[in-house]
Write a protein that holds these residues in place. Structure first.
Motif, PDB file in Angstrom:
ATOM      1  N   ALA A 118     165.889  38.084 -48.171  1.00  0.00           N
ATOM      2  CA  ALA A 118     167.035  38.518 -48.499  1.00  0.00           C
ATOM      3  C   ALA A 118     166.225  40.431 -47.612  1.00  0.00           C
ATOM      4  N   GLY A 119     167.653  40.241 -47.100  1.00  0.00           N
ATOM      5  CA  GLY A 119     167.367  42.073 -47.130  1.00  0.00           C
ATOM      6  C   GLY A 119     167.061  42.388 -45.564  1.00  0.00           C
ATOM      7  N   GLN A 120     166.775  41.782 -45.339  1.00  0.00           N
ATOM      8  CA  GLN A 120     165.571  42.028 -43.749  1.00  0.00           C
ATOM      9  C   GLN A 120     166.446  42.003 -42.456  1.00  0.00           C
ATOM     10  N   ARG A 121     166.232  42.061 -41.372  1.00  0.00           N
ATOM     11  CA  ARG A 121     167.017  41.723 -39.851  1.00  0.00           C
ATOM     12  C   ARG A 121     166.471  40.745 -39.241  1.00  0.00           C
ATOM     13  N   ALA A 122     167.310  40.122 -38.879  1.00  0.00           N
ATOM     14  CA  ALA A 122     166.834  39.108 -37.947  1.00  0.00           C
ATOM     15  C   ALA A 122     167.692  39.195 -37.227  1.00  0.00           C
ATOM     16  N   LEU A 123     166.847  38.690 -35.416  1.00  0.00           N
ATOM     17  CA  LEU A 123     166.823  38.244 -34.348  1.00  0.00           C
ATOM     18  C   LEU A 123     167.264  36.885 -33.699  1.00  0.00           C
ATOM     19  N   ILE A 124     168.584  36.973 -33.403  1.00  0.00           N
ATOM     20  CA  ILE A 124     168.146  35.227 -32.610  1.00  0.00           C
ATOM     21  C   ILE A 124     168.185  35.483 -31.879  1.00  0.00           C
ATOM     22  N   VAL A 125     167.523  34.487 -30.587  1.00  0.00           N
ATOM     23  CA  VAL A 125     167.807  34.499 -29.338  1.00  0.00           C
ATOM     24  C   VAL A 125     168.044  33.738 -28.660  1.00  0.00           C
ATOM     25  N   GLY A 126     169.457  33.252 -28.083  1.00  0.00           N
ATOM     26  CA  GLY A 126     169.544  31.389 -28.081  1.00  0.00           C
ATOM     27  C   GLY A 126     170.283  31.389 -29.277  1.00  0.00           C
ATOM     28  N   ALA A 127     171.690  32.137 -29.554  1.00  0.00           N
ATOM     29  CA  ALA A 127     172.418  32.004 -31.000  1.00  0.00           C
ATOM     30  C   ALA A 127     173.569  31.079 -30.629  1.00  0.00           C
ATOM     31  N   SER A 128     173.626  30.452 -29.547  1.00  0.00           N
ATOM     32  CA  SER A 128     174.598  29.556 -28.766  1.00  0.00           C
ATOM     33  C   SER A 128     174.951  28.614 -29.111  1.00  0.00           C
ATOM     34  N   GLY A 129     173.366  27.330 -29.011  1.00  0.00           N
ATOM     35  CA  GLY A 129     173.101  27.050 -28.786  1.00  0.00           C
ATOM     36  C   GLY A 129     173.263  25.406 -30.088  1.00  0.00           C
ATOM     37  N   GLY A 130     172.342  24.403 -30.039  1.00  0.00           N
ATOM     38  CA  GLY A 130     172.621  23.945 -31.641  1.00  0.00           C
ATOM     39  C   GLY A 130     171.597  23.913 -32.572  1.00  0.00           C
ATOM     40  N   VAL A 131     169.936  24.643 -31.815  1.00  0.00           N
ATOM     41  CA  VAL A 131     169.616  25.041 -32.945  1.00  0.00           C
ATOM     42  C   VAL A 131     169.600  26.831 -33.467  1.00  0.00           C
ATOM     43  N   GLY A 132     170.607  27.402 -32.332  1.00  0.00           N
ATOM     44  CA  GLY A 132     171.470  28.935 -32.456  1.00  0.00           C
ATOM     45  C   GLY A 132     172.077  28.862 -33.332  1.00  0.00           C
ATOM     46  N   THR A 133     173.196  28.495 -33.641  1.00  0.00           N
ATOM     47  CA  THR A 133     174.157  27.731 -34.354  1.00  0.00           C
ATOM     48  C   THR A 133     173.329  28.077 -35.834  1.00  0.00           C
ATOM     49  N   MET A 134     172.853  27.218 -35.400  1.00  0.00           N
ATOM     50  CA  MET A 134     172.220  26.728 -36.581  1.00  0.00           C
ATOM     51  C   MET A 134     171.285  27.837 -37.503  1.00  0.00           C
ATOM     52  N   ALA A 135     171.012  28.781 -36.986  1.00  0.00           N
ATOM     53  CA  ALA A 135     169.939  29.480 -37.423  1.00  0.00           C
ATOM     54  C   ALA A 135     170.301  30.747 -37.995  1.00  0.00           C
ATOM     55  N   VAL A 136     172.205  31.089 -36.993  1.00  0.00           N
ATOM     56  CA  VAL A 136     172.781  32.148 -37.606  1.00  0.00           C
ATOM     57  C   VAL A 136     173.319  32.015 -39.077  1.00  0.00           C
ATOM     58  N   GLN A 137     173.745  30.621 -38.889  1.00  0.00           N
ATOM     59  CA  GLN A 137     174.132  30.813 -40.716  1.00  0.00           C
ATOM     60  C   GLN A 137     173.044  30.466 -41.288  1.00  0.00           C
ATOM     61  N   ALA A 150     169.636  37.669 -44.486  1.00  0.00           N
ATOM     62  CA  ALA A 150     168.995  38.481 -43.696  1.00  0.00           C
ATOM     63  C   ALA A 150     170.366  39.123 -43.260  1.00  0.00           C
ATOM     64  N   GLU A 151     170.431  40.315 -42.508  1.00  0.00           N
ATOM     65  CA  GLU A 151     171.354  40.861 -40.870  1.00  0.00           C
ATOM     66  C   GLU A 151     171.195  40.112 -40.145  1.00  0.00           C
ATOM     67  N   VAL A 152     172.218  39.714 -39.704  1.00  0.00           N
ATOM     68  CA  VAL A 152     171.603  38.656 -38.116  1.00  0.00           C
ATOM     69  C   VAL A 152     172.520  39.455 -37.144  1.00  0.00           C
ATOM     70  N   THR A 153     171.182  39.514 -36.387  1.00  0.00           N
ATOM     71  CA  THR A 153     171.618  39.999 -34.549  1.00  0.00           C
ATOM     72  C   THR A 153     171.805  38.530 -33.615  1.00  0.00           C
ATOM     73  N   ALA A 154     172.529  38.710 -32.682  1.00  0.00           N
ATOM     74  CA  ALA A 154     171.803  37.259 -32.180  1.00  0.00           C
ATOM     75  C   ALA A 154     172.321  37.600 -30.184  1.00  0.00           C
TER      76      ALA A 154
END
Length: 344
Positions: free
Chosen positions: A168-187, A194-198
């Motif tokens: 909690a409180g860390q910054r996460a970057l999700i590369v490929g955020a719109s696919g099946g895994v990516g949309t799960m990973a953002v949420q 975390a603070e999320v950049t997609a």
């Protein structure tokens, strides 16, 4: 025609369970290739062995791994799944349905229970699976939503929480955020605090923001690996940027988690993964690969997120069982938004 799909496939009838052969519809694959090699046929219904349950499948979903197993590429996969032809005969890993029968030793599940999980041979009306590969469906979720969760959800969860050790409180970057895994990973990253950049393309930006991304980088306009920001965890579901650039986007204690990577038809991302291991021999942020494993506890955790309203599968399209070849072709073509589901 009734088809028996190999002894190793376990699509057969135990006469001790039912005297007369019962059949089902299944999407059969006897060769590697494109969607045209798939056939909807009658097959013998499986019977549960010790520790297994028989599930009447109500929905299945397509993951990227299904597309790789369809073509048998990279060819290295064939060492595990059949050199000349697929060993299983029926693909499909993610399902949701209702328990039809249980085998000896199963006590936690009973006929009538609604379940979801990771299986083998899921593109069929019935499937047998070990009871510990299944979990109770999330309350309030549809079969389609539950079927979208297992492989993609566990990949995202294990990549962020376990491999990346996201806090909690860390910054996460999700590369490929719109696919099946990516949309799960953002949420899931948001659920972990975390603070999320997609990273996604222009047409997916609005959807990714709507499911919780704090910032969105449009890769059609700029290279995420060339930006100055640094992250505590980078979950890379694409793997097409130079490793040195990827590592430079990490904080000193950050973790780069690779769940995919560019590569040739023979070895796929193996050389990229080997290069990551070599870089870990030198001081600096850690780089690791991810091979998600089926875990009942993780299925239950995903179900709890759905029930809490913090995770909702994004479903782009739904197909019928007869349209499974078109569903796999759509996923194999890339750039899907969320998951593709097959109603059974």
């Amino acid at each position: 025609m009734t088809t028996t799909i190999g002894a190793s496939a376990s699509i057969h009838l135990h006469t001790a369970v039912q005297a007369a052969p019962a059949t089902m519809r299944a999407v059969v694959q006897r060769a590697y290739g494109g969607p045209e090699v798939l056939r909807l046929e009658e097959a013998r219904r499986p019977a549960p062995g010790a520790g297994e349950v028989l599930v009447r499948v109500r929905a299945a979903s397509v993951c990227k791994g299904d597309a790789h197993l369809l073509t048998g590429k990279p060819y290295l996969l064939r060492l595990m799944f059949g050199l000349r032809r697929p060993a299983l005969g029926v693909a499909g890993q993610e399902v949701a349905g209702v328990v039809e029968a249980t085998g000896p030793g199963v006590t936690a599940l009973a006929p009538g229970d609604a379940v979801f999980g990771q299986v083998k041979q899921g593109f069929a009306e019935y499937v047998c699976a070990p009871a510990d590969r299944l979990a109770a469906m999330p309350r309030g979720a549809s079969f389609a939503e539950a079927a979208a969760l297992p492989v993609s959800g566990m990949t995202a969860l294990q990549g962020l929480r376990d491999a990346g050790e996201l806090q909690a409180g860390q910054r996460a970057l999700i590369v490929g955020a719109s696919g099946g895994v990516g949309t799960m990973a953002v949420q899931i990253a948001k659920a972990l605090g975390a603070e999320v950049t997609a990273v996604c393309s222009t047409r997916h930006g609005e959807k990714v923001r709507s499911i919780g991304a704090d910032q969105v980088i449009d890769y059609t306009r700029e290279d995420w690996a060339a930006r100055p920001e640094q992250y505590d965890v980078v979950l890379d579901l694409i793997g097409d940027r130079p490793l040195a650039a990827c590592r430079s986007r990490l904080t000193p204690t950050g973790v780069y988690v690779a769940s995919a990577g560019a590569g040739g038809e023979w070895f796929g991302p193996m050389f990229r993964l080997a290069a990551m291991a070599i870089r870990n021999a030198f001081p600096g942020p850690r780089m690791t690969s991810l091979m998600a494993a089926p875990r009942q506890a993780d299925l239950q955790f995903l179900a709890s997120l759905v029930e809490a309203g913090t995770l909702r599968p994004v479903i782009e399209r739904q197909y019928s069982l007869a349209e499974t070849p078109a569903a796999l072709g759509h996923v194999a073509a890339g750039h899907t938004q969320g998951k593709v589901v097959i109603a059974v």
